[in-house]
Write an enzyme that holds these catalytic residues in place. Structure first.
Site, PDB file in Angstrom:
ATOM      1  CG  ASP A  31      -1.725  -1.266   1.376  1.00 26.19           C
ATOM      2  OD1 ASP A  31      -2.147  -1.812   0.343  1.00 26.19           O
ATOM      3  OD2 ASP A  31      -1.912  -1.714   2.519  1.00 26.19           O
ATOM      4  CD  GLU A  88      -9.241  -2.145  -1.493  1.00 21.47           C
ATOM      5  OE1 GLU A  88      -9.928  -2.312  -0.468  1.00 21.47           O
ATOM      6  OE2 GLU A  88      -8.455  -3.010  -1.928  1.00 21.47           O
TER       7      GLU A  88
END
Length: 522
Positions: free
Chosen positions: A34, A188
């Site tokens: 991420d 997301e």
């Protein structure tokens, strides 16, 4: 005149290409998922997720987007990061780093305690502020700043945005859903950019696995409506052209414009290694982006990337080669070392024996969603060796200390020293695989100290011991599969940890670890 400008452009492009002829992916290896990046002048700062590990949210610095140095963590105090008995792959999700008016902001979600929050600092290598929480649901938050206003963006039922008071985190407007993605599951990781009068919303879809992808939409208004790029997805390895690529699961990225005007994207992916299992976790990769005026961004030409990227880069600024080994001569552990959840510091010492890390046995074990006496560093290479010198003191048959290849409470391989009832010391090798505990080997040794060694390759973890540190004897090997995300679920990767534990809550035992030597192998 136009001809001269054209020639000069070609010459400058040639010199730029000649100055930097490509790089290797991943740019940050091992469990560093991420990624989010920001630029300040000629400097770049990057953060990644940390889940149940403490301290949280590692911070990296680079001058060229390729050579990165870990400089610290954003969340270094229990008051910033509560991980008490959180589950595996819980805790801290998907941070974003941004720079605004001389200050760095890192925004993230603690899914185990408190939800969305941000911290700030003037020095990304130093201490960060106490958390400021935002009452907007979802995960994967980001911040966007424009015209004196601060916007908070997260994903819930869709990509949601509100204006906030940056000092307090209080919402100044109602949260509004502005885009739902292209129809892929789990839209997301939103990030917002403004270019050529357009607001571009970059997200990920498909879940952080083989179907992962990055998509993008744009609008003339920050609140939408957002129109999807007809060429979505702009990055994915789900298609036939990348089905055999050694990088899979690409997605969850963040754009940055470099100081030379070029555009780049950092993103996560993983490297399958044995029957499509991966144990290193999701890593940080880099790709060039072509982003013409009023056009949609195009990643590396066709939306795929390679391990060997033969593309022009920024002028390379090599950093000091990492020293993966630790002698434990410093007053504190280096930035590569982390604990499981919030540590009980009384069980750790770097001062009671000079040049050693002393781990005091705790009744909390590696099998629990708690904080055992454990410090670990990420496995960063498929092929590696990790060796430590251990002495076990004040032990009974209830105590053990050793080295572990650790994925979660249900999945870890432990090589440890233990004292038997007759007072003799033995080296044990145990595999924890779900409900199965398998004792693979035990060997008696002549004293209370031993070298323990783990080696990894594409298919196996192998385990060795030595009395003198020169001649290592093989104990056993086991497939990597049982420590993989494919077997266990979750979002992390394998850590190589040192630990001490006991069945006796009144134990006085401890292990002294005199060194830890980690070596990538070819």
């Amino acid at each position: 005149m136009k001809r001269i400008i054209h020639i000069l452009t070609i010459v400058l492009a040639f010199y730029r290409f000649a100055d930097a002829q490509g790089y290797k992916n991943p740019v940050i290896s091992g469990f560093h998922p991420d990624p989010s990046v920001c630029r300040v002048g000629n400097d770049y700062y990057l953060v990644t997720s940390s889940f149940e590990y403490f301290p949280g949210v590692p911070v990296f610095h680079s001058k060229d987007l390729i050579n990165w140095t870990k400089i610290g963590h954003c969340l270094t105090r229990p008051s910033q990061l509560k991980l008490d008995k959180c589950g595996s792959s819980a805790g801290i999700y998907a941070p974003t780093i941004r720079y605004h008016e001389g200050r760095f902001y890192m925004v993230t979600t603690n899914v185990s305690a408190g939800g969305n929050f941000y911290v700030h600092t003037d020095d990304p290598a130093g201490e960060w502020s106490q958390p400021i929480f935002v009452e907007q649901g979802g995960i994967d938050p980001t911040l966007y700043f424009e015209d004196g206003k601060s916007y908070f963006i997260s994903n819930g039922k869709g990509i949601t945005i509100s204006e906030i008071d940056l000092k307090t985190g209080k919402r100044l407007t109602e949260s509004k859903i502005v885009w739902g993605g292209t129809g892929g599951r789990y839209p997301e990781s939103p990030h917002l950019y403004k270019k050529d009068g357009w607001y571009y919303m970059l997200i990920s879809e498909g879940g952080t696995e083989y179907g992962h992808k990055m998509t993008i939409a744009r609008s003339r208004s920050i609140y939408g409506p957002y129109d999807s790029n007809p060429a979505n997805p702009i990055l994915t390895h789900i298609n036939e052209n990348a089905q055999s690529n050694p990088i899979q699961g690409t997605g969850h990225g963040d754009f940055v414009q470099a100081h030379d005007g070029s555009w780049w994207v950092v993103f996560l992916g993983f490297r399958p290694q044995s029957l499509l299992h991966h144990v290193l976790g999701r890593e940080t990769f880099l790709a060039p982006v072509r982003w013409d005026t009023n056009a949609w961004p195009v990643i590396n030409g066709n939306g795929t990337v390679d391990l060997d990227m033969k593309v022009p880069t920024l002028p390379l600024k090599p950093v000091k080669q990492p020293d993966y080994s630790t002698s434990f001569n410093e007053s504190k552990l280096g930035v590569d070392w982390v604990y499981l959840r919030n540590p009980f510091i009384k069980y750790y010492s770097l001062t009671e024996k000079k040049g050693s890390l002393r781990l005091k046995s705790s009744p909390i074990t590696l099998d629990e969603h708690d904080s055992p006496t454990f410090v670990g560093r990420r496995q960063e290479h498929i092929d590696f060796s990790a060796t430590t010198l251990l002495s076990l003191k004040n032990a009974t048959e209830d105590d053990q200390a050793g080295i572990t290849a650790y994925y979660s409470p249900q999945a870890h391989y432990d090589l440890f020293l233990k004292k038997s009832k007759d007072g003799k010391h033995k080296v044990f090798l145990n595999y924890k695989m779900g409900v199965l505990n398998h004792l693979a080997n035990e060997v008696e040794i002549p004293g209370d100290h031993v070298y323990l060694q783990v080696k990894g390759d594409k298919d196996f973890y192998s385990f060795y011991y030595s009395i003198d540190g020169k001649e290592f004897k093989f104990l056993n090997k086991i497939n990597v599969w049982y420590l993989s995300s494919e077997t266990n679920g979750g979002f992390t990767g394998v850590l190589l940890g040192l630990y001490a534990q006991s069945k006796n809550k009144n134990t006085k035992a401890y292990g002294d670890f005199d060194e830890f030597i980690y070596k990538p192998t070819l």
